[in-house]
Design a protein around this motif. Structure first.
Motif, PDB file in Angstrom:
ATOM      1  N   THR A  73      21.275  27.221  27.204  1.00 33.98           N
ATOM      2  CA  THR A  73      22.462  26.731  26.496  1.00 33.98           C
ATOM      3  C   THR A  73      22.266  25.323  25.935  1.00 33.98           C
ATOM      4  O   THR A  73      23.040  24.906  25.074  1.00 33.98           O
TER       5      THR A  73
ATOM      6  N   SER B  58      22.580  32.208  17.781  1.00 30.65           N
ATOM      7  CA  SER B  58      23.205  30.885  17.703  1.00 30.65           C
ATOM      8  C   SER B  58      23.091  30.311  16.297  1.00 30.65           C
ATOM      9  O   SER B  58      24.065  29.776  15.746  1.00 30.65           O
TER      10      SER B  58
ATOM     11  N   VAL C 100      22.107  25.369  22.191  1.00 32.35           N
ATOM     12  CA  VAL C 100      23.258  25.818  21.402  1.00 32.35           C
ATOM     13  C   VAL C 100      23.755  24.764  20.411  1.00 32.35           C
ATOM     14  O   VAL C 100      23.901  25.062  19.212  1.00 32.35           O
TER      15      VAL C 100
ATOM     16  N   PHE D 191      25.446  32.068  13.997  1.00 30.07           N
ATOM     17  CA  PHE D 191      26.839  31.660  14.183  1.00 30.07           C
ATOM     18  C   PHE D 191      27.120  30.383  13.401  1.00 30.07           C
ATOM     19  O   PHE D 191      28.166  30.255  12.740  1.00 30.07           O
TER      20      PHE D 191
ATOM     21  N   LEU E 164      23.518  25.613  16.377  1.00 30.46           N
ATOM     22  CA  LEU E 164      24.773  25.780  15.633  1.00 30.46           C
ATOM     23  C   LEU E 164      24.838  24.798  14.466  1.00 30.46           C
ATOM     24  O   LEU E 164      25.181  25.170  13.338  1.00 30.46           O
TER      25      LEU E 164
ATOM     26  N   TYR F 159      29.442  28.425  22.709  1.00 26.38           N
ATOM     27  CA  TYR F 159      29.576  28.296  21.258  1.00 26.38           C
ATOM     28  C   TYR F 159      30.853  27.540  20.902  1.00 26.38           C
ATOM     29  O   TYR F 159      30.852  26.665  20.031  1.00 26.38           O
TER      30      TYR F 159
ATOM     31  N   GLY G 281      31.013  24.019  19.262  1.00 22.28           N
ATOM     32  CA  GLY G 281      31.669  23.970  17.969  1.00 22.28           C
ATOM     33  C   GLY G 281      32.632  22.799  17.860  1.00 22.28           C
ATOM     34  O   GLY G 281      32.655  22.086  16.850  1.00 22.28           O
TER      35      GLY G 281
END
Length: 332
Positions: free
Chosen positions: A143, A55, A146, A58, A150, A106, A110
């Protein structure tokens, strides 16, 4: 933009670890009643340990793509939205094969935090990512981590710190690995005594972040020694084709599913050991395929498609940029 070999190797490490985590779910290996030493070992060393690293990486990739676009004076927000939109569709389809996969969260995170973060100063993005990560830990990990990871990774890239993963000396990352490993040790001992907390709990989430830091720091340290060629040779091919290998692993696992019972692969301790051996074999197949593909094409098939969708070209050329998207220097 020149690739950072250590980031590719770390991404490859995460891909390898995630396969061992996802295999029991994809193959539907239900645990029998009673103690299961292998399952508990996987919970301590692997479960929720590589996902945080993946994560963070990313987010770093997202930030590096933005910085590259800024240097070329290209409009990047619409491109990044297209990139996330493709990931959203891909993740939605992947959920049908592997419920609980990472790409859909993701993409959603995002849109919620990374795109808005493009208007924030870099230090605000980084600190916001840390705050959201702490919130995710309190919520039990998974999660929930996340969005924060990120955004933290994105802030790291925007601040120009991504290259620091390619350490010039092994001593600093070794110190980080020792400190993180020492901090994780009492948590792991506690979790081993109470396996119910493994997976999704505050203590397991903290242990996961500390172990992810330990693993990443050890790889970064090795990359600053004569072992660099070996470490990069093993992990970099997985990392350069991360999206292709992540989705390809699911297809390979599904292809083996009709045979696993005959191979003695089940949810028992011995069955999980056999599963890990099978996963090692699948990784060898992916490594060979990745090396051959890189030698011939330079970029993975899904990576090339993703880049084309992002920029409408496999290799974006410099272009004029709208006034509201122009930032001549990274925001600090």
């Amino acid at each position: 933009m020149k690739r950072i070999a250590t980031l590719d190797s770390l991404r490859g490490l995460a891909i390898c670890g995630i396969l061992a985590v996802n295999a029991p779910t994809v193959l539907r290996l239900d645990a029998p009643p009673g103690a299961n030493a292998t399952r508990e070992l996987l919970g301590l060393a692997v479960q929720e340990r590589f996902f945080p690293l993946f994560s963070l990486l990313f987010g770093i990739s997202f930030g590096l793509i933005e910085l590259g676009a800024r240097r070329r004076e290209q409009p990047f927000r619409a491109a990044l939205a297209r990139r996330l939109g493709f990931l959203l569709l891909l993740g939605g389809a992947h959920q049908l094969l592997q419920p609980g996969e990472a790409l859909l969260p993701y993409a959603l995170a995002g849109f919620l935090v990374l795109l808005p973060g493009t208007w924030a100063p870099s230090w605000v993005a980084a600190l916001g990512g840390v705050a959201l990560t702490v919130t995710g830990v309190v919520m039990g990990g998974g999660t929930a981590l996340v969005p924060g990871l990120l955004l933290a990774g994105y802030g790291i890239a925007r601040l120009g710190w991504a290259s620091r993963f390619d350490a010039p000396s092994p001593w600093v990352p070794l110190g980080v690995a020792a400190a993180a490993g020492a901090a994780a040790s009492p948590l792991l001992v506690s979790l081993a005594g109470d396996p119910v907390k493994l997976g999704f709990s505050t203590s397991s989430a903290v242990a996961g972040l500390l172990l992810a830091t330990t693993y990443a720091a050890l790889v970064s340290a090795a990359m600053a020694t004569p072992l660099r060629r070996v470490v990069a040779g093993v992990f970099e091919p997985f990392g350069r084709l991360a999206l292709t290998n992540y989705l390809g692993a699911t297809l390979l696992l599904l292809a083996t599913k009709p045979f696993v019972a005959g191979w003695g692969i089940d949810g028992s301790s011995a069955g999980l050991v056999r599963m890990l051996a099978m996963c090692a074999g699948l990784l060898v197949v992916q490594w060979v395929a990745s090396r051959l593909w890189i030698a011939r094409f330079g970029q993975g098939p899904l990576e090339r498609l993703w880049r084309w969708i992002t920029w409408y070209s496999p290799t974006p050329a410099p272009s004029n940029v709208a006034k509201d998207d122009r930032v001549l220097q990274p925001t600090t």
